[in-house]
Scaffold this motif. Sequence first.
Motif, short mmCIF file in Angstrom:
data_model
loop_
_atom_site.label_atom_id
_atom_site.label_comp_id
_atom_site.label_asym_id
_atom_site.label_seq_id
_atom_site.Cartn_x
_atom_site.Cartn_y
_atom_site.Cartn_z
N PRO A 174 0.81 -1.22 0.00
CA PRO A 174 0.00 0.00 0.00
C PRO A 174 0.85 1.27 0.00
O PRO A 174 0.51 2.23 -0.71
N LEU A 175 1.95 1.27 0.73
CA LEU A 175 2.81 2.46 0.76
C LEU A 175 3.30 2.86 -0.63
O LEU A 175 3.47 4.05 -0.91
N ASN A 176 3.51 1.87 -1.49
CA ASN A 176 4.00 2.16 -2.84
C ASN A 176 2.98 2.89 -3.69
O ASN A 176 3.33 3.45 -4.74
N LEU A 177 1.73 2.86 -3.29
CA LEU A 177 0.67 3.50 -4.07
C LEU A 177 0.30 4.89 -3.57
O LEU A 177 -0.48 5.59 -4.21
N LEU A 178 0.86 5.28 -2.44
CA LEU A 178 0.45 6.53 -1.82
C LEU A 178 1.11 7.77 -2.40
O LEU A 178 0.90 8.88 -1.91
N ASP A 179 1.87 7.61 -3.46
CA ASP A 179 2.51 8.77 -4.09
C ASP A 179 1.61 9.44 -5.13
O ASP A 179 1.96 10.47 -5.68
N THR A 180 0.43 8.85 -5.37
CA THR A 180 -0.54 9.47 -6.28
C THR A 180 -1.92 9.46 -5.63
O THR A 180 -2.20 8.61 -4.78
N GLU A 181 -2.77 10.35 -6.07
CA GLU A 181 -4.14 10.40 -5.54
C GLU A 181 -4.92 9.15 -5.93
O GLU A 181 -5.67 8.59 -5.13
N LEU A 182 -4.73 8.67 -7.18
CA LEU A 182 -5.45 7.47 -7.62
C LEU A 182 -4.99 6.23 -6.85
O LEU A 182 -5.80 5.39 -6.47
N GLY A 183 -3.68 6.14 -6.60
CA GLY A 183 -3.17 5.03 -5.81
C GLY A 183 -3.70 5.08 -4.39
O GLY A 183 -4.08 4.05 -3.80
N THR A 184 -3.76 6.28 -3.85
CA THR A 184 -4.30 6.46 -2.50
C THR A 184 -5.76 6.03 -2.46
O THR A 184 -6.20 5.37 -1.51
N LYS A 185 -6.51 6.35 -3.50
CA LYS A 185 -7.92 5.96 -3.57
C LYS A 185 -8.05 4.43 -3.55
O LYS A 185 -8.93 3.87 -2.89
N LYS A 186 -7.16 3.73 -4.27
CA LYS A 186 -7.19 2.26 -4.26
C LYS A 186 -6.95 1.71 -2.86
O LYS A 186 -7.64 0.79 -2.42
N VAL A 187 -5.99 2.31 -2.15
CA VAL A 187 -5.68 1.86 -0.78
C VAL A 187 -6.89 2.13 0.12
O VAL A 187 -7.29 1.27 0.91
N GLU A 188 -7.49 3.31 -0.01
CA GLU A 188 -8.69 3.63 0.77
C GLU A 188 -9.82 2.65 0.49
O GLU A 188 -10.52 2.21 1.42
#
Length: 144
Positions: free
Chosen positions: A118-132
């Motif tokens: 999950p940390l690897n995806l938090l550098d973009t808003e879309l990646g953050t949305k996936k984690v959320e």
Amino acid sequence: MARILAIPLGGKGRPGGEPRSEIDRVIVEVKEGLPFKAFENIQKLLNLDTYTMARMLDISKRTIDRRKSGKQRFAPGESDRLARLGRIIALAEDVLEDRENAIEWLHDPNPALSWERPLNLLDTELGTKKVEDVLMRIEHGIYG
């Protein structure tokens, strides 16, 4: 409902009264620019080196060094990305009901995220949305 931020951002009170809600406080602090202490708090929680944090926030190492010197606060865009990390830490902590479990979950490869951490995806808003989205599925018992 999850707390917006689980970590202190290190901002100061606003003259003329406190913001009405936690999200209002965070918005004010982000617009004014977060102090370096916010970076340090999140970095310590996530146990990440400065280079990794800088990459996640799309901020150069030199800019991080300038912010560390205390001469400048983070710019609003930088502060927003930093607050986004804090928001995800808070959400993971609320869903998993434990800070250590939340931090471990953020570091571990996740099948619902194509085995990405999950940390690897938090550098973009879309990646953050996936984690959320994954965290919300866990919260509602529909993970998998």
